[in-house]
Design an enzyme around this catalytic site. Sequence first.
Site, short mmCIF file in Angstrom:
data_model
loop_
_atom_site.label_atom_id
_atom_site.label_comp_id
_atom_site.label_asym_id
_atom_site.label_seq_id
_atom_site.Cartn_x
_atom_site.Cartn_y
_atom_site.Cartn_z
N SER A 137 34.59 40.73 26.24
CA SER A 137 34.29 42.02 25.93
C SER A 137 33.39 42.19 24.71
O SER A 137 32.20 41.90 25.01
CB SER A 137 35.92 42.55 25.42
OG SER A 137 35.65 44.02 25.11
N ASP B 214 19.55 55.60 11.71
CA ASP B 214 18.68 54.42 11.56
C ASP B 214 19.01 53.29 11.85
O ASP B 214 18.66 52.24 11.49
CB ASP B 214 17.89 54.65 10.44
CG ASP B 214 18.87 54.58 9.21
OD1 ASP B 214 20.21 54.56 9.26
OD2 ASP B 214 18.42 54.57 8.03
N HIS C 105 40.45 43.76 32.32
CA HIS C 105 39.84 43.60 31.37
C HIS C 105 40.28 42.09 30.73
O HIS C 105 39.35 41.52 30.04
CB HIS C 105 39.67 44.73 30.43
CG HIS C 105 38.53 44.56 29.41
ND1 HIS C 105 37.31 44.57 29.33
CD2 HIS C 105 38.59 44.29 27.88
CE1 HIS C 105 36.51 44.33 28.33
NE2 HIS C 105 37.59 44.00 27.46
#
Length: 511
Positions: free
Chosen positions: A210, A433, A486
């Site tokens: 994951s 940023d 998953h």
Amino acid sequence: MHAVAGLTFPLPVLASPQSSLRTSLFSINVYFRLRFSTKQPFKLKVSAMGENTVAADSTRKYVSSDWFSVPGLRLRDHRFTVPLDYSRDQVRFPTISVFVREAVAAGKEEAQLPFLLYLQGGPGFESPRPTESGGWIGKACEEYRVILMDQRGTGLSTPLSPSSMSQFRASGELAEYLTHFRADNIVNDAEFIRKLLVPDSNPWTVLGQSYGGFCAVSYLSIAPEGLKQVLLTGGLPPISNGCTADAVYKACFEQVVRQNEKYYKRFPSDVAIVQELVKYLADSEGGGVPLPSGGILTPRGLQLLGLTGLGSSSGFERLHYLFERVWDPCLVPGAPKRISYYFLNAYDKWLDFSSNPLYAIMHESIYCQGASSNWSAHRIRTEYEPHFDALNSINEECPVLFTGEMIFPWMFEEIHALTPFKEAATLLAEKNDWPPLYDIQALNNNKVPVAAAVYYEDLYVNIKLALETASHISGIRLWITNEYMHSGLRDGGGQVLDHLLGMLNGKTPLF
């Protein structure tokens, strides 16, 4: 679109030619064997913020415990002193501790074994704690010396818990500190450790589950020279520049709707139970009921149960059994109806942000490169609001849909463990940023063998986005399957790991 039952097929190469802040690391009540000694005494100074500052005359890099045992495995622990910020002056710098646990099959302590680094999912979750030789760890230890790393800020790696983060006096200071806890620095930590721990600093195999797979793809971008091969399980991240969170959540909301449909088809009686519960919560004073943790359970908070309930192998069953005990029995005639303490306590434990707050605080930042997320999941949810408005669903006599892997700003008001970090989380959501995490050109020119398990019905890592990323990683081999959710690496014993290794060592043919 639905997969054929039992569908599992490998794809050949997808190649693209373009394509407590702990203030004393060594005050541990365990006798450690020092792997790197120094004739000069180690000097540790503590700054006002509680960060470790290592004097320049110290060469002590890490300490190790003696071997100890669990059934079938031998384990030992290592604690490394690493920079908080690898871009800072390395002569005198703030440091943190990174903890790794080394695991080998019993009797192989001195064997010459290749190293495998495991990167856990998250963000914000520690590595597994083996209690015996089983599952994928037991399988890996047949061939490897397995390194289980607690990623910075988790487990025993200068853990960032609600209590330790409370040491920061201002939200801005905490937010700035947390900017150093993303995949780029996790890779820097891994390289720091590899060069000290692996004989001759040889490259190692990395297994990323994951979010650990996201980190592994960053590793391929930043330091491919440290990698012998890479194995990914449900961990191919979106790699476009800017912030990819919007694309992620648009894809995820669509999959979440499908998972809700399957859940209610499995457990149709839960439609009425959840509707009744939502109405009870909405009619309660303040729009919800107090939780044992100190938070409040609201209708939108109830929908968060889909975070794990809709995406893991046994999530549907666990969710259904939770709703079986939602109400207290009526012991006294005329007593008002009440949600059971059992349910409220189980809800708290289900989300468990008190143990891993980084998951919520840092979640959307994992998708950011040079742009802000600006609470992406919250914004994208408005596009699907008719489907996910719990009260509207009741009025329309429709099933109440649970949400998936999404973090919303109101969670920092309703979940007690997160409330102190609302401002810091907002600052991180607005940060525009963020440094890059991936290098598409480097991935196009990749020479490291890579094999990836892509889960067809993955709730957390959308298959379309995963395949788009795979098209940029030269030489990658894909195994696309609907046999696992998953959590396939954990659920499949050693089968998922064995299959991926077979794809790289020749056991599984290219075609």
